[in-house]
Design a protein around this motif. Sequence first.
Motif, PDB file in Angstrom:
ATOM      1  N   ILE A  59      47.968  -7.761 114.780  1.00  0.00           N
ATOM      2  CA  ILE A  59      48.702  -7.850 116.044  1.00  0.00           C
ATOM      3  C   ILE A  59      48.929  -6.433 116.547  1.00  0.00           C
ATOM      4  CG2 ILE A  59      50.816  -8.608 117.201  1.00  0.00           C
ATOM      5  CD1 ILE A  59      51.139 -10.728 115.023  1.00  0.00           C
ATOM      6  N   SER A  60      48.454  -6.154 117.750  1.00  0.00           N
ATOM      7  CA  SER A  60      48.595  -4.824 118.335  1.00  0.00           C
ATOM      8  C   SER A  60      49.694  -4.816 119.389  1.00  0.00           C
ATOM      9  CB  SER A  60      47.275  -4.368 118.965  1.00  0.00           C
ATOM     10  OG  SER A  60      47.458  -3.156 119.664  1.00  0.00           O
ATOM     11  N   TYR A  61      50.692  -3.943 119.162  1.00  0.00           N
ATOM     12  CA  TYR A  61      51.715  -3.649 120.183  1.00  0.00           C
ATOM     13  C   TYR A  61      51.849  -2.125 120.261  1.00  0.00           C
ATOM     14  CZ  TYR A  61      56.024  -4.030 122.922  1.00  0.00           C
ATOM     15  OH  TYR A  61      56.976  -3.942 123.914  1.00  0.00           O
ATOM     16  N   THR A  62      50.714  -1.472 120.331  1.00  0.00           N
ATOM     17  CA  THR A  62      50.665  -0.023 120.273  1.00  0.00           C
ATOM     18  C   THR A  62      51.060   0.610 121.610  1.00  0.00           C
ATOM     19  OG1 THR A  62      48.322  -0.107 120.852  1.00  0.00           O
ATOM     20  CG2 THR A  62      48.886  -0.033 118.502  1.00  0.00           C
ATOM     21  N   ASP A  63      51.339   1.891 121.570  1.00  0.00           N
ATOM     22  CA  ASP A  63      51.674   2.658 122.770  1.00  0.00           C
ATOM     23  C   ASP A  63      50.931   3.996 122.696  1.00  0.00           C
ATOM     24  OD1 ASP A  63      53.440   2.613 125.209  1.00  0.00           O
ATOM     25  OD2 ASP A  63      54.153   4.485 124.336  1.00  0.00           O
ATOM     26  N   CYS A  64      49.619   3.904 122.558  1.00  0.00           N
ATOM     27  CA  CYS A  64      48.804   5.107 122.316  1.00  0.00           C
ATOM     28  C   CYS A  64      47.899   5.406 123.503  1.00  0.00           C
ATOM     29  CB  CYS A  64      48.008   4.968 121.022  1.00  0.00           C
ATOM     30  SG  CYS A  64      46.966   3.499 120.917  1.00  0.00           S
ATOM     31  N   TRP A  65      48.467   5.414 124.690  1.00  0.00           N
ATOM     32  CA  TRP A  65      47.686   5.577 125.918  1.00  0.00           C
ATOM     33  C   TRP A  65      46.927   6.903 125.957  1.00  0.00           C
ATOM     34  CZ3 TRP A  65      47.522   1.140 128.389  1.00  0.00           C
ATOM     35  CH2 TRP A  65      48.617   0.265 128.280  1.00  0.00           C
ATOM     36  N   ARG A  66      47.499   7.940 125.422  1.00  0.00           N
ATOM     37  CA  ARG A  66      46.880   9.263 125.540  1.00  0.00           C
ATOM     38  C   ARG A  66      46.394   9.806 124.206  1.00  0.00           C
ATOM     39  NH1 ARG A  66      50.870   8.685 129.218  1.00  0.00           N
ATOM     40  NH2 ARG A  66      50.401   9.283 131.373  1.00  0.00           N
ATOM     41  N   ARG A  67      46.129   8.910 123.281  1.00  0.00           N
ATOM     42  CA  ARG A  67      45.635   9.320 121.975  1.00  0.00           C
ATOM     43  C   ARG A  67      44.235   8.754 121.743  1.00  0.00           C
ATOM     44  NH1 ARG A  67      49.839   7.134 117.874  1.00  0.00           N
ATOM     45  NH2 ARG A  67      50.917   6.225 119.665  1.00  0.00           N
ATOM     46  N   GLU A  68      43.453   9.461 120.986  1.00  0.00           N
ATOM     47  CA  GLU A  68      42.164   8.943 120.535  1.00  0.00           C
ATOM     48  C   GLU A  68      42.287   8.616 119.057  1.00  0.00           C
ATOM     49  OE1 GLU A  68      38.708  11.158 121.383  1.00  0.00           O
ATOM     50  OE2 GLU A  68      39.205  11.469 123.495  1.00  0.00           O
ATOM     51  N   LEU A  69      41.771   7.470 118.679  1.00  0.00           N
ATOM     52  CA  LEU A  69      41.790   7.092 117.273  1.00  0.00           C
ATOM     53  C   LEU A  69      40.596   7.702 116.556  1.00  0.00           C
ATOM     54  CD1 LEU A  69      42.702   3.288 117.321  1.00  0.00           C
ATOM     55  CD2 LEU A  69      44.220   5.274 117.399  1.00  0.00           C
ATOM     56  N   PRO A  70      40.786   8.104 115.310  1.00  0.00           N
ATOM     57  CA  PRO A  70      39.629   8.546 114.524  1.00  0.00           C
ATOM     58  C   PRO A  70      38.611   7.425 114.421  1.00  0.00           C
ATOM     59  CG  PRO A  70      41.697   9.082 113.406  1.00  0.00           C
ATOM     60  CD  PRO A  70      42.045   8.200 114.567  1.00  0.00           C
ATOM     61  N   ASP A  71      37.338   7.810 114.304  1.00  0.00           N
ATOM     62  CA  ASP A  71      36.270   6.821 114.272  1.00  0.00           C
ATOM     63  C   ASP A  71      36.431   5.838 113.118  1.00  0.00           C
ATOM     64  OD1 ASP A  71      33.693   5.926 115.460  1.00  0.00           O
ATOM     65  OD2 ASP A  71      32.942   6.407 113.465  1.00  0.00           O
ATOM     66  N   GLU A  72      37.000   6.290 111.997  1.00  0.00           N
ATOM     67  CA  GLU A  72      37.195   5.400 110.849  1.00  0.00           C
ATOM     68  C   GLU A  72      38.141   4.247 111.201  1.00  0.00           C
ATOM     69  OE1 GLU A  72      36.088   9.426 109.391  1.00  0.00           O
ATOM     70  OE2 GLU A  72      37.588   8.648 110.791  1.00  0.00           O
ATOM     71  N   GLN A  73      39.140   4.508 112.034  1.00  0.00           N
ATOM     72  CA  GLN A  73      40.058   3.453 112.462  1.00  0.00           C
ATOM     73  C   GLN A  73      39.392   2.540 113.482  1.00  0.00           C
ATOM     74  OE1 GLN A  73      43.582   5.454 113.854  1.00  0.00           O
ATOM     75  NE2 GLN A  73      44.044   6.358 111.860  1.00  0.00           N
TER      76      GLN A  73
END
Length: 212
Positions: A59-73
């Motif tokens: 379940i995603s309730y993230t707030d990562c609008w200005r972040r890049e996730l590492p490719d592994e994630q």
Amino acid sequence: MSNKGKALVLGDYTNFKYHQLPNMDLPVTDLLRDFLETVCTEDYDQLRAENIGQYDLVISYTDCWRRELPDEQVQGLLGYVRNGGGLLVIHSGISLQTSDELMRMMGARLNGHPPYGILEIRPVATGHEIVRDIEPFTVTDEPYQFDFVDGLETTILLDYEYDGKQWPAGWTHPFGEGRVVYLMNGHDGSPFFHPTYREIILRSVKALTGNL
């Protein structure tokens, strides 16, 4: 020994700008308590392939609008859903689309929203198991507006009217062997206590875990 499954509830307790996980972690944990243990965390490394496989649902309730996730994630989540996992994205959880691959998996890109206000949410796919026999309901929320990607068998579950136009407020589609459900409501905590919305969340979870 408990026979409950386990759900990853991913969001932000500290590094957020607009939406914090305490808006929804306790009400959703309570809603799912009879059949899913929830692990509520801001540890995005839980998306890595070596970690995500322990969960029956994400379940995603993230707030990562200005972040890049590492490719592994990114690849861990894509592989999880593609290989049969379920992903429930709630409101700002669509911010997890930090790559084009994740955006395509979720099915749409947020293109903004008018001001927070009162919205009537209406079931559209009235024969679908998630919204069958659900009545229209009213919440106060952000009216997210989306641009959809082509090539997915997306079913619009819910919509709302704004400025004379209908806008999707929930949808579902397959992705590989898995499935994605998006539900728009949830800017603050209030929708998570609305009985109709709670029922829709519960049905979505059950559908994604093969229990509906």
